[in-house]
Motif scaffolding. Structure first.
Motif, PDB file in Angstrom:
ATOM      1  N   GLU A 134      25.749  10.045  75.539  1.00 24.14           N
ATOM      2  CA  GLU A 134      26.532   8.878  75.114  1.00 24.14           C
ATOM      3  C   GLU A 134      28.034   9.087  75.296  1.00 24.14           C
ATOM      4  OE1 GLU A 134      25.241   8.126  71.115  1.00 24.14           O
ATOM      5  OE2 GLU A 134      23.187   7.721  71.771  1.00 24.14           O
ATOM      6  N   SER A 135      28.454  10.309  75.525  1.00 24.56           N
ATOM      7  CA  SER A 135      29.875  10.614  75.684  1.00 24.56           C
ATOM      8  C   SER A 135      30.180  10.910  77.151  1.00 24.56           C
ATOM      9  CB  SER A 135      30.250  11.831  74.829  1.00 24.56           C
ATOM     10  OG  SER A 135      31.533  12.300  75.194  1.00 24.56           O
ATOM     11  N   ASN A 136      30.938  10.033  77.765  1.00 23.92           N
ATOM     12  CA  ASN A 136      31.306  10.239  79.163  1.00 23.92           C
ATOM     13  C   ASN A 136      32.029  11.573  79.340  1.00 23.92           C
ATOM     14  OD1 ASN A 136      31.374   9.253  81.887  1.00 23.92           O
ATOM     15  ND2 ASN A 136      33.550   8.841  81.605  1.00 23.92           N
ATOM     16  N   ARG A 137      32.900  11.918  78.392  1.00 23.79           N
ATOM     17  CA  ARG A 137      33.647  13.168  78.469  1.00 23.79           C
ATOM     18  C   ARG A 137      32.718  14.380  78.423  1.00 23.79           C
ATOM     19  NH1 ARG A 137      35.085  16.834  74.945  1.00 23.79           N
ATOM     20  NH2 ARG A 137      34.431  15.617  73.146  1.00 23.79           N
ATOM     21  N   GLY A 164      31.662  16.867  81.517  1.00 31.99           N
ATOM     22  CA  GLY A 164      31.924  18.294  81.353  1.00 31.99           C
ATOM     23  C   GLY A 164      30.722  19.137  81.761  1.00 31.99           C
ATOM     24  N   TYR A 165      29.539  18.737  81.319  1.00 36.80           N
ATOM     25  CA  TYR A 165      28.324  19.468  81.688  1.00 36.80           C
ATOM     26  C   TYR A 165      28.054  19.359  83.186  1.00 36.80           C
ATOM     27  CZ  TYR A 165      26.773  20.710  77.009  1.00 36.80           C
ATOM     28  OH  TYR A 165      26.660  21.280  75.763  1.00 36.80           O
ATOM     29  N   VAL A 166      28.206  18.162  83.731  1.00 33.79           N
ATOM     30  CA  VAL A 166      27.968  17.981  85.164  1.00 33.79           C
ATOM     31  C   VAL A 166      28.979  18.787  85.970  1.00 33.79           C
ATOM     32  CG1 VAL A 166      27.955  16.302  87.056  1.00 33.79           C
ATOM     33  CG2 VAL A 166      26.808  15.753  84.906  1.00 33.79           C
TER      34      VAL A 166
END
Length: 120
Positions: A29-32, A36-38
């Motif tokens: 749900e968090s674009n940030r 970050g993971y991607v």
């Protein structure tokens, strides 16, 4: 494609459950957080300890159909796949280029991918 809940392999029959309580929904749900993971998985950004573990484990999990995944990891993987297929195909494509350049896994998991299309 990517499994945020899949974690670092150890000699036992499953991956460590150390990261099983990560809130996958919060990440998706968090674009940030998701970016970050991607970014970590793509080698374009810093990795958190759990992101580093995921990056190390993901190739094995893809190759062996997540057989070493715990139940929570499989559930998390399903959520991530559903999210990437339906809401973030751009990120899914980037991850596929890195982790499946020959479309081996796309073909292997085609039925699963098709089954989640349209179900967010």
């Amino acid at each position: 494609m990517a499994c945020v809940a899949v974690t670092w392999a150890r000699p036992e029959s499953t991956y460590t459950d150390k990261w099983d309580n990560i809130n996958v929904d919060e990440i998706l749900e968090s674009n940030r957080l998701l970016k970050g993971y991607v970014g970590c998985l793509l080698g374009k950004g810093r990795c958190t300890p759990d992101g580093k573990a995921l990056k190390e484990t993901l190739p094995d999990a893809l190759e062996h159909e997540c057989v070493k995944c715990t139940g929570k990891q499989k559930s998390g993987a399903d959520k991530v796949i559903r999210h990437l297929v339906n809401k973030r195909p751009d990120l899914r494509k980037e991850l596929a280029v890195k982790y499946d350049p020959d479309n081996i896994y796309q073909a292997r998991y085609k039925d699963k991918i098709d089954a989640v299309k349209g179900s967010a």
